[in-house]
Motif scaffolding. Structure first.
Motif, PDB file in Angstrom:
ATOM      1  N   SER A  50       0.575 -13.929   3.413  1.00 54.04           N
ATOM      2  CA  SER A  50      -0.540 -12.461   4.147  1.00 54.04           C
ATOM      3  C   SER A  50       0.205 -11.634   3.922  1.00 54.04           C
ATOM      4  CB  SER A  50      -1.091 -13.059   5.654  1.00 54.04           C
ATOM      5  OG  SER A  50       0.108 -13.664   6.518  1.00 54.04           O
ATOM      6  N   GLU A  51       1.563 -11.741   3.690  1.00 47.64           N
ATOM      7  CA  GLU A  51       2.735 -10.712   4.383  1.00 47.64           C
ATOM      8  C   GLU A  51       2.224  -9.793   2.738  1.00 47.64           C
ATOM      9  OE1 GLU A  51       6.725 -11.554   4.864  1.00 47.64           O
ATOM     10  OE2 GLU A  51       6.141 -11.849   6.500  1.00 47.64           O
ATOM     11  N   ARG A  52       1.922 -10.591   1.974  1.00 44.83           N
ATOM     12  CA  ARG A  52       1.875  -9.535   0.368  1.00 44.83           C
ATOM     13  C   ARG A  52       0.990  -8.625   0.566  1.00 44.83           C
ATOM     14  NH1 ARG A  52       3.284 -15.254  -2.398  1.00 44.83           N
ATOM     15  NH2 ARG A  52       4.944 -14.909  -1.907  1.00 44.83           N
ATOM     16  N   GLY A  53      -0.479  -9.271   1.301  1.00 48.26           N
ATOM     17  CA  GLY A  53      -1.321  -9.645   1.421  1.00 48.26           C
ATOM     18  C   GLY A  53      -1.931  -8.129   2.315  1.00 48.26           C
ATOM     19  N   GLY A  54      -1.172  -7.470   3.282  1.00 44.33           N
ATOM     20  CA  GLY A  54      -0.920  -6.753   4.056  1.00 44.33           C
ATOM     21  C   GLY A  54      -0.106  -5.334   4.029  1.00 44.33           C
ATOM     22  N   GLU A  55       1.150  -6.244   2.659  1.00 41.60           N
ATOM     23  CA  GLU A  55       1.440  -4.756   1.166  1.00 41.60           C
ATOM     24  C   GLU A  55       0.925  -4.095   0.771  1.00 41.60           C
ATOM     25  OE1 GLU A  55       4.985  -6.509   0.416  1.00 41.60           O
ATOM     26  OE2 GLU A  55       6.088  -6.724   2.574  1.00 41.60           O
ATOM     27  N   ARG A 102      -2.689   0.650  -0.694  1.00 42.52           N
ATOM     28  CA  ARG A 102      -4.068   1.062  -0.354  1.00 42.52           C
ATOM     29  C   ARG A 102      -4.346   2.024  -0.186  1.00 42.52           C
ATOM     30  NH1 ARG A 102      -7.083  -4.248  -1.326  1.00 42.52           N
ATOM     31  NH2 ARG A 102      -5.864  -5.340  -3.767  1.00 42.52           N
ATOM     32  N   GLU A 103      -4.369   2.281   0.741  1.00 43.33           N
ATOM     33  CA  GLU A 103      -4.321   2.898   2.391  1.00 43.33           C
ATOM     34  C   GLU A 103      -3.606   4.085   1.594  1.00 43.33           C
ATOM     35  OE1 GLU A 103      -3.737   1.464   6.187  1.00 43.33           O
ATOM     36  OE2 GLU A 103      -5.296   0.425   5.762  1.00 43.33           O
ATOM     37  N   ARG A 104      -2.296   4.434   1.714  1.00 41.44           N
ATOM     38  CA  ARG A 104      -1.170   5.457   1.147  1.00 41.44           C
ATOM     39  C   ARG A 104      -1.720   6.168  -0.587  1.00 41.44           C
ATOM     40  NH1 ARG A 104       4.165   2.107   1.748  1.00 41.44           N
ATOM     41  NH2 ARG A 104       3.899   1.281   3.600  1.00 41.44           N
ATOM     42  N   ALA A 105      -2.516   5.338  -0.686  1.00 40.74           N
ATOM     43  CA  ALA A 105      -2.945   6.143  -2.633  1.00 40.74           C
ATOM     44  C   ALA A 105      -4.478   6.930  -1.750  1.00 40.74           C
ATOM     45  CB  ALA A 105      -2.716   4.450  -3.140  1.00 40.74           C
ATOM     46  N   ALA A 106      -5.038   6.186  -1.021  1.00 41.05           N
ATOM     47  CA  ALA A 106      -6.634   6.811  -0.823  1.00 41.05           C
ATOM     48  C   ALA A 106      -5.965   8.041  -0.040  1.00 41.05           C
ATOM     49  CB  ALA A 106      -7.148   5.829   0.209  1.00 41.05           C
ATOM     50  N   GLN A 107      -4.913   8.344   0.686  1.00 46.22           N
ATOM     51  CA  GLN A 107      -4.692   9.138   1.722  1.00 46.22           C
ATOM     52  C   GLN A 107      -3.968  10.325   0.862  1.00 46.22           C
ATOM     53  OE1 GLN A 107      -1.864   7.970   4.479  1.00 46.22           O
ATOM     54  NE2 GLN A 107      -3.437   6.948   5.552  1.00 46.22           N
ATOM     55  N   LYS A 108      -3.264  10.267  -0.420  1.00 46.19           N
ATOM     56  CA  LYS A 108      -2.880  10.958  -1.195  1.00 46.19           C
ATOM     57  C   LYS A 108      -4.027  11.609  -2.173  1.00 46.19           C
ATOM     58  CE  LYS A 108       1.135   8.970  -2.249  1.00 46.19           C
ATOM     59  NZ  LYS A 108       2.621   8.111  -2.996  1.00 46.19           N
TER      60      LYS A 108
END
Length: 160
Positions: A144-149, A154-160
């Motif tokens: 679950s930690e790996r999934g959260g990372e 993905r969110e960081r990539a989407a924000q860029k």
């Protein structure tokens, strides 16, 4: 030869003579011997050294490798199995030689040995069950930690 009579030093019934030739009787004699006591005390002494050494390493935060810890755990299981089979063999031999279990239970040291072995087996099984649940929980947590990372990436990539 009907008229022949055997003379014994002790009064031995014919069924006792047959019993003395069985492996159970010889095993009872061995378990009561000083050699068996020495063997059992040797196993206890080696187990004590392993437990003290592993406790010493833990106390001083010296990390043992996972293979070393596995070897200590395996040795601990082998010792528990040794004592488990030893007590089962003693009970079986006492029953075969004396004809009942009560003869085994009349000696307080036999009762103490039996209780200690039962407690040790129950504790080892409990630890194994708990460790399997802990390992399962830790592996699920890591997944679950790996999934959260991945989601954060993905969110960081989407924000860029």
């Amino acid at each position: 030869m009907k008229g022949e009579m055997k003379v014994y030093l002790f009064k031995i019934e014919p069924h006792d003579e047959v019993m003395m030739r069985t492996w159970q009787y010889r095993m009872k004699e061995f378990l009561a011997s000083s050699r068996a006591t020495f063997l059992i005390l040797s196993v206890v002494f080696v187990d004590l050294i392993v437990v003290i050494t592993s406790g010493f390493l833990t106390e001083y935060d010296i990390k043992a490798s996972s293979t070393q810890q596995k070897h200590v755990d395996i040795f601990s299981y082998v010792v528990v199995l040794f004592f488990f089979f030893e007590i089962v063999l003693r009970i079986h031999v006492w029953r075969k030689v004396t004809g009942n279990y009560r003869a085994f239970c009349t000696d307080p040291l036999n009762i103490i040995d039996l209780l200690l072995v039962i407690i040790d087996v129950v504790l080892e099984i409990t630890v194994l069950i708990l460790l399997s649940y802990v390992e399962k929980y830790q592996s699920e947590e890591q997944v679950s930690e790996r999934g959260g990372e991945r989601e954060r990436e993905r969110e960081r990539a989407a924000q860029k």
